[in-house]
Design a protein around this motif. Structure first.
Motif, mmCIF file in Angstrom:
data_model
loop_
_atom_site.group_PDB
_atom_site.id
_atom_site.type_symbol
_atom_site.label_atom_id
_atom_site.label_comp_id
_atom_site.label_asym_id
_atom_site.label_seq_id
_atom_site.Cartn_x
_atom_site.Cartn_y
_atom_site.Cartn_z
ATOM 1 N N ILE A 104 -95.619 -10.646 72.949
ATOM 2 C CA ILE A 104 -95.832 -9.231 72.620
ATOM 3 C C ILE A 104 -97.294 -8.984 72.260
ATOM 4 C CG2 ILE A 104 -95.292 -7.439 70.930
ATOM 5 C CD1 ILE A 104 -92.438 -8.501 70.866
ATOM 6 N N SER A 105 -97.912 -9.905 71.529
ATOM 7 C CA SER A 105 -99.322 -9.766 71.157
ATOM 8 C C SER A 105 -100.208 -9.770 72.399
ATOM 9 C CB SER A 105 -99.733 -10.886 70.207
ATOM 10 O OG SER A 105 -99.006 -10.830 68.997
ATOM 11 N N ASP A 106 -99.917 -10.662 73.325
ATOM 12 C CA ASP A 106 -100.698 -10.707 74.561
ATOM 13 C C ASP A 106 -100.528 -9.418 75.358
ATOM 14 O OD1 ASP A 106 -101.505 -13.251 73.897
ATOM 15 O OD2 ASP A 106 -100.026 -14.264 75.174
ATOM 16 N N LEU A 107 -99.304 -8.909 75.394
ATOM 17 C CA LEU A 107 -99.046 -7.656 76.110
ATOM 18 C C LEU A 107 -99.812 -6.502 75.479
ATOM 19 C CD1 LEU A 107 -97.329 -6.131 78.282
ATOM 20 C CD2 LEU A 107 -95.633 -5.770 76.492
ATOM 21 N N CYS A 108 -99.809 -6.439 74.145
ATOM 22 C CA CYS A 108 -100.501 -5.354 73.444
ATOM 23 C C CYS A 108 -102.012 -5.459 73.627
ATOM 24 C CB CYS A 108 -100.133 -5.388 71.965
ATOM 25 S SG CYS A 108 -100.823 -4.016 71.008
ATOM 26 N N ARG A 109 -102.552 -6.671 73.574
ATOM 27 C CA ARG A 109 -103.999 -6.843 73.759
ATOM 28 C C ARG A 109 -104.436 -6.453 75.168
ATOM 29 N NH1 ARG A 109 -103.329 -11.459 70.323
ATOM 30 N NH2 ARG A 109 -102.940 -12.785 72.157
ATOM 31 N N GLU A 110 -103.609 -6.792 76.134
ATOM 32 C CA GLU A 110 -103.927 -6.388 77.501
ATOM 33 C C GLU A 110 -103.900 -4.873 77.639
ATOM 34 O OE1 GLU A 110 -102.358 -7.148 82.112
ATOM 35 O OE2 GLU A 110 -101.359 -8.118 80.407
ATOM 36 N N LEU A 111 -102.902 -4.240 76.999
ATOM 37 C CA LEU A 111 -102.824 -2.774 77.004
ATOM 38 C C LEU A 111 -104.041 -2.169 76.323
ATOM 39 C CD1 LEU A 111 -101.291 -0.115 77.473
ATOM 40 C CD2 LEU A 111 -100.024 -0.563 75.353
ATOM 41 N N ALA A 112 -104.471 -2.755 75.199
ATOM 42 C CA ALA A 112 -105.642 -2.248 74.484
ATOM 43 C C ALA A 112 -106.907 -2.377 75.320
ATOM 44 C CB ALA A 112 -105.789 -2.993 73.157
ATOM 45 N N ASN A 113 -107.058 -3.495 76.025
ATOM 46 C CA ASN A 113 -108.238 -3.688 76.869
ATOM 47 C C ASN A 113 -108.264 -2.677 78.013
ATOM 48 O OD1 ASN A 113 -109.081 -5.876 75.312
ATOM 49 N ND2 ASN A 113 -108.010 -7.375 76.588
ATOM 50 N N ASN A 114 -107.114 -2.451 78.632
ATOM 51 C CA ASN A 114 -107.049 -1.482 79.718
ATOM 52 C C ASN A 114 -107.319 -0.066 79.212
ATOM 53 O OD1 ASN A 114 -106.395 -3.514 81.540
ATOM 54 N ND2 ASN A 114 -104.192 -3.221 81.302
ATOM 55 N N ALA A 115 -106.818 0.250 78.019
ATOM 56 C CA ALA A 115 -107.038 1.583 77.448
ATOM 57 C C ALA A 115 -108.506 1.797 77.111
ATOM 58 C CB ALA A 115 -106.174 1.754 76.197
ATOM 59 N N ASP A 116 -109.157 0.744 76.612
ATOM 60 C CA ASP A 116 -110.573 0.863 76.267
ATOM 61 C C ASP A 116 -111.423 1.130 77.505
ATOM 62 O OD1 ASP A 116 -112.711 0.546 74.176
ATOM 63 O OD2 ASP A 116 -113.324 -1.082 75.524
ATOM 64 N N LEU A 117 -111.032 0.553 78.628
ATOM 65 C CA LEU A 117 -111.745 0.804 79.875
ATOM 66 C C LEU A 117 -111.449 2.193 80.428
ATOM 67 C CD1 LEU A 117 -111.205 -2.651 81.645
ATOM 68 C CD2 LEU A 117 -113.279 -1.840 80.502
ATOM 69 N N LYS A 118 -110.245 2.696 80.139
ATOM 70 C CA LYS A 118 -109.822 3.991 80.684
ATOM 71 C C LYS A 118 -110.382 5.158 79.890
ATOM 72 C CE LYS A 118 -107.053 6.457 83.408
ATOM 73 N NZ LYS A 118 -107.114 6.458 84.876
ATOM 74 N N ASN A 119 -110.265 5.093 78.565
ATOM 75 C CA ASN A 119 -110.679 6.221 77.718
ATOM 76 C C ASN A 119 -110.992 5.684 76.318
ATOM 77 O OD1 ASN A 119 -110.878 8.591 76.144
ATOM 78 N ND2 ASN A 119 -109.447 9.692 77.468
#
Length: 243
Positions: free
Chosen positions: A64-79
């Motif tokens: 779950i932590s890896d999934l959330c970190r990946e989501l956070a990285n993608n969000a930071d690149l998006k907006n």
């Protein structure tokens, strides 16, 4: 001719009277040893189960932590407005995610941030780990402490419902290029819930906000699918968007 072989001597009287049963002390010793063997075996089995459960929970938390970190990285690149806290599994939008006094609609920046994060959440939910653990996204609309409890409860609910309507609105669905299946998934995955002025911030402006709380399944928890309830919830939520 008579045999001269002597007959075997008979058993003495004392030998015949000797007890042949195990003594009471020996019997208790044997039972105690058996009890200890059973206890040790049981402890080993219980310890093994606890170790396996601990390892499974550690693996769940890690995935779950890896999934959330990946989501956070993608969000930071998006907006850059999108802020994801993987410790509490929360998504907020900073000042763009704040409401005006008594208002339940976000600014255009807040609305754009919402629309930017939706495809990323769907991507995470549809991943291998997401299919395994992702449960739902709770939309929480917060208020400040001005006004009565019931007033703020209704206002917070209207704020979370507005966010939900923003996500499933036809105009935004076209903007996000959502297909019918994705639109249905949003209705099932996202849940609007009012929280009044609980968890207020240091200032009233910061308290009037919206947050998305990511929720995941536990080890023993599995989704109890009920298509009829899902359909009713989706229909009732969409009806409110046109009131």
């Amino acid at each position: 001719m008579l045999s001269n072989k002597a007959a075997p001597p008979g058993r003495s009287r004392e030998e015949g009277e000797k007890p042949f049963w195990i003594s009471y002390a020996d019997l208790m010793t044997a039972l105690m040893i058996l009890f200890l063997v059973i206890m040790v075996t049981s402890l080993v089995l219980v310890t093994q189960k606890i170790r396996e459960a601990t390892q499974d929970e550690e693996q769940r938390v890690s995935e779950i932590s890896d999934l959330c970190r990946e989501l956070a990285n993608n969000a930071d690149l998006k907006n850059k407005v999108i802020q994801i806290d993987c410790k509490d599994n929360r998504i907020n939008f900073g000042e763009a995610g704040r409401f005006g006094t008594g208002q339940f609609k976000l600014s255009s920046d807040g609305e754009n941030a919402l629309l930017d994060v939706v495809p990323l959440i769907l991507q995470a939910a549809n991943s291998e780990v997401g299919n395994k653990w992702f449960k739902q996204v709770l939309i929480e609309g917060f208020t400040d402490t001005d006004g009565s409890y019931l007033y703020n409860l209704n206002l917070s609910l209207r704020r979370s419902e507005w966010v939900m309507c923003t996500l499933i609105g036809d105009k935004n669905a076209l903007k996000l290029r959502l297909d019918p299946d994705q639109k249905i998934q949003i209705k099932k995955l996202f849940l609007a819930g009012g929280v009044a002025f609980n968890n207020s911030k240091s200032t009233k402006d910061a308290s009037r906000r919206v947050e998305l709380r990511l929720q995941f399944y536990g080890l023993k928890e599995r989704e109890d699918l009920n298509p009829e309830l899902d359909a009713k919830f989706s229909d009732s939520t969409e009806e409110k968007c046109f009131i």
